[in-house]
Design an enzyme around this catalytic site. Structure first.
Site, mmCIF file in Angstrom:
data_model
loop_
_atom_site.group_PDB
_atom_site.id
_atom_site.type_symbol
_atom_site.label_atom_id
_atom_site.label_comp_id
_atom_site.label_asym_id
_atom_site.label_seq_id
_atom_site.Cartn_x
_atom_site.Cartn_y
_atom_site.Cartn_z
ATOM 1 N N ARG A 139 -5.051 67.524 -17.926
ATOM 2 C CA ARG A 139 -4.682 68.157 -19.192
ATOM 3 C C ARG A 139 -5.830 68.969 -19.766
ATOM 4 N NH1 ARG A 139 -2.424 63.862 -22.537
ATOM 5 N NH2 ARG A 139 -0.544 64.517 -21.438
ATOM 6 N N TYR A 140 -7.007 68.382 -19.777
ATOM 7 C CA TYR A 140 -8.177 69.056 -20.316
ATOM 8 C C TYR A 140 -8.853 69.880 -19.214
ATOM 9 C CZ TYR A 140 -7.561 65.720 -24.142
ATOM 10 O OH TYR A 140 -7.051 64.993 -25.184
ATOM 11 N N ARG A 143 -11.686 67.643 -16.970
ATOM 12 C CA ARG A 143 -11.568 66.220 -16.671
ATOM 13 C C ARG A 143 -10.123 65.838 -16.348
ATOM 14 N NH1 ARG A 143 -12.533 67.675 -21.686
ATOM 15 N NH2 ARG A 143 -11.601 66.672 -23.518
ATOM 16 N N CYS A 152 -2.118 45.093 -14.128
ATOM 17 C CA CYS A 152 -3.088 44.691 -15.154
ATOM 18 C C CYS A 152 -3.260 43.186 -15.060
ATOM 19 C CB CYS A 152 -2.600 45.052 -16.556
ATOM 20 S SG CYS A 152 -2.636 46.808 -16.938
ATOM 21 N N CYS A 156 -0.110 43.754 -21.917
ATOM 22 C CA CYS A 156 -0.203 43.820 -23.372
ATOM 23 C C CYS A 156 1.124 44.306 -23.937
ATOM 24 C CB CYS A 156 -1.328 44.766 -23.796
ATOM 25 S SG CYS A 156 -2.945 44.333 -23.098
ATOM 26 N N CYS A 159 1.576 48.056 -24.905
ATOM 27 C CA CYS A 159 1.207 48.999 -23.842
ATOM 28 C C CYS A 159 1.932 50.329 -24.003
ATOM 29 C CB CYS A 159 1.540 48.395 -22.478
ATOM 30 S SG CYS A 159 1.112 49.468 -21.090
ATOM 31 N N ARG A 161 2.027 52.516 -21.530
ATOM 32 C CA ARG A 161 2.507 52.915 -20.202
ATOM 33 C C ARG A 161 3.488 51.898 -19.633
ATOM 34 N NH1 ARG A 161 -3.337 54.611 -18.022
ATOM 35 N NH2 ARG A 161 -3.523 56.609 -19.099
ATOM 36 N N ASP A 320 0.668 54.548 -30.391
ATOM 37 C CA ASP A 320 1.505 55.612 -29.830
ATOM 38 C C ASP A 320 2.994 55.378 -30.106
ATOM 39 O OD1 ASP A 320 -0.643 57.015 -28.732
ATOM 40 O OD2 ASP A 320 -0.613 55.814 -26.898
ATOM 41 N N ASP A 357 -3.454 60.322 -30.583
ATOM 42 C CA ASP A 357 -3.208 60.991 -29.309
ATOM 43 C C ASP A 357 -1.857 61.677 -29.459
ATOM 44 O OD1 ASP A 357 -3.755 61.771 -26.753
ATOM 45 O OD2 ASP A 357 -4.189 59.769 -26.012
ATOM 46 N N LYS A 364 -6.173 64.238 -28.039
ATOM 47 C CA LYS A 364 -6.674 63.416 -29.138
ATOM 48 C C LYS A 364 -7.067 64.296 -30.330
ATOM 49 C CE LYS A 364 -8.392 60.060 -25.795
ATOM 50 N NZ LYS A 364 -7.952 60.854 -24.617
#
Length: 395
Positions: A139-140, A143, A152, A156, A159, A161, A320, A357, A364
């Site tokens: 995206r950037y 990076r 994981c 969590c 989450c 994702r 999010d 975000d 961000k």
């Protein structure tokens, strides 16, 4: 600090050990629940054992906490959409009698997960949209995010994702890993790689080192970052041998995710110390969660503990717009209020950036309280943290 009268040298090592232990003793080890009271210490300290013994069903959970009716109903209706998986270590931090325990809320399904709002998104950050090859989000300009596993240590409940994490269909194959590495190698504008997942440290030591060695061999790659919550949910994962391996590939940055002071245990302290001693800067990315850390005093306490653990409070993320986590979301004003109550009232190192975000892949976006009172030509009238006004005059 000790002094050798014969050589006249200061024994710095003795001083360092005592200093570290003085700080370390402020952190308490995780209490061992009854179900694991007789587990040999060598097993409890083994990260593979911790993953194998994760709490995954209601029968196991009832041996650790007093499950209430809402949690039981939430599990029965949510586990097919998003698995439950809690390491014994993290389960040890939960209050067995309090359904509102901030640790328990992050680990055990809640009824709020069943409420999917019209504005909720499966991929709130638009990661799939910016994916030129499977497993790479570019995206950037300079990076990329490198998705290396769907696993994981713990799943969590907040989450972002959920569409991938714990889903075997999204597992990263060897072929996908090679395609991702090939993409990074071909794109010379990339200087920074975020190695993520799932949790990047759910990969074996050998697989992590393979990725690091391949990236370090690319001349255009300057730094890489490892995204992991294992420091919080499975600190046993950070072994001496793993930390020593990272020394070969510096600079390696670690991005982790402490959300509450209770997570700052002696085990977490030791894991962070191994990484810091191996030369890894560690940054924390807290997610603002309703009923867990939406209080300035809680955040201040967390950040002060993190600094003692050599972890820099880096971001506070607004939660999010992912499906089934709206019950965790706070008003944006709450994040601004927390920053207002931190800035000036504690050291700047303990004040992270508050960011959203942007939904849909906008990246961000930082938000700050407004400290500009007014501007009159070259005169800027500003207020400080005590609301006193000061004038700065441009030359």
């Amino acid at each position: 600090m000790t002094f050798d009268a014969v050589s006249g040298n200061v024994n710095q090592m003795a001083y360092d050990i005592r200093t570290v232990n003085t700080i370390r003793n402020r952190f308490k080890p995780a209490p061992r629940p009854t179900i694991w009271r007789d587990t040999p210490q060598k097993d409890w300290d083994n990260w593979i054992w911790q993953q194998q013994k994760r709490v995954k069903n209601m029968e196991q959970l009832e041996k650790v906490i007093q499950v209430d009716d809402d949690e039981r109903k939430a599990f029965s209706q949510s586990h097919e959409m998003f698995n439950m998986g809690i390491t014994p270590y993290y389960a040890a931090l939960m209050d067995p009698n309090d359904p509102n325990c901030p640790i328990r809320q992050q680990a055990v399904p809640k009824l709020g997960e069943l409420n999917i709002l019209a504005d909720d998104m499966e991929d709130p950050l638009g990661e799939e949209r910016d994916m030129p090859v499977p497993g790479i989000t570019h995206r950037y300009p300079d990076r990329v995010l490198f998705y290396t596993t769907h696993n994981c240590a713990m799943y969590c409940r907040h989450c972002t994702r959920k569409r991938k994490v714990a889903d075997p269909d999204s597992a990263t194959s060897a072929r996908q890993l090679e395609e991702g590495l090939a993409y990074i190698e071909q794109h010379k504008e990339i200087r920074d790689v975020v190695i993520s997942g799932g949790d990047a440290l759910s990969n074996s030591d050998d697989r992590v080192e393979y990725v690091l060695s391949r990236l370090r061999a690319m001349e255009h790659i300057e730094v890489f970052r490892i995204g992991t919550r294992n420091l919080v949910t499975l600190p046993q994962r950070i072994t001496e041998s793993f930390a020593n391996m990272l020394r070969k590939y510096q600079p390696v940055f670690i991005h982790t995710h402490f959300n509450h002071p209770t997570e700052c245990t002696q085990e977490a302290f030791d894991a962070c110390a191994r990484l810091a001693d191996a030369g890894c800067p560690i940054n924390n990315q807290m997610v603002l969660l309703k009923g867990i850390n939406d209080d300035a005093m809680v955040v201040k306490q967390l950040n002060h503990l993190l600094l003692m653990m050599r972890v820099r409070p880096y971001y506070i993320f607004q939660c999010d717009m992912s499906q089934g986590i709206s019950h965790f979301r706070t008003p944006v004003e709450k994040g601004l209020e927390i920053i207002e109550k931190l800035r000036g009232w504690t050291s700047g190192m303990a004040v992270p950036h508050f960011v959203i975000d942007a939904p849909g892949g906008g990246g961000k976006i930082p938000l700050l309280p407004n400290y500009l009172v007014r501007r009159d030509g070259k005169k800027w009238v500003l207020r400080n943290y005590k609301n006193k006004e000061y004038t700065y005059i441009e030359p």
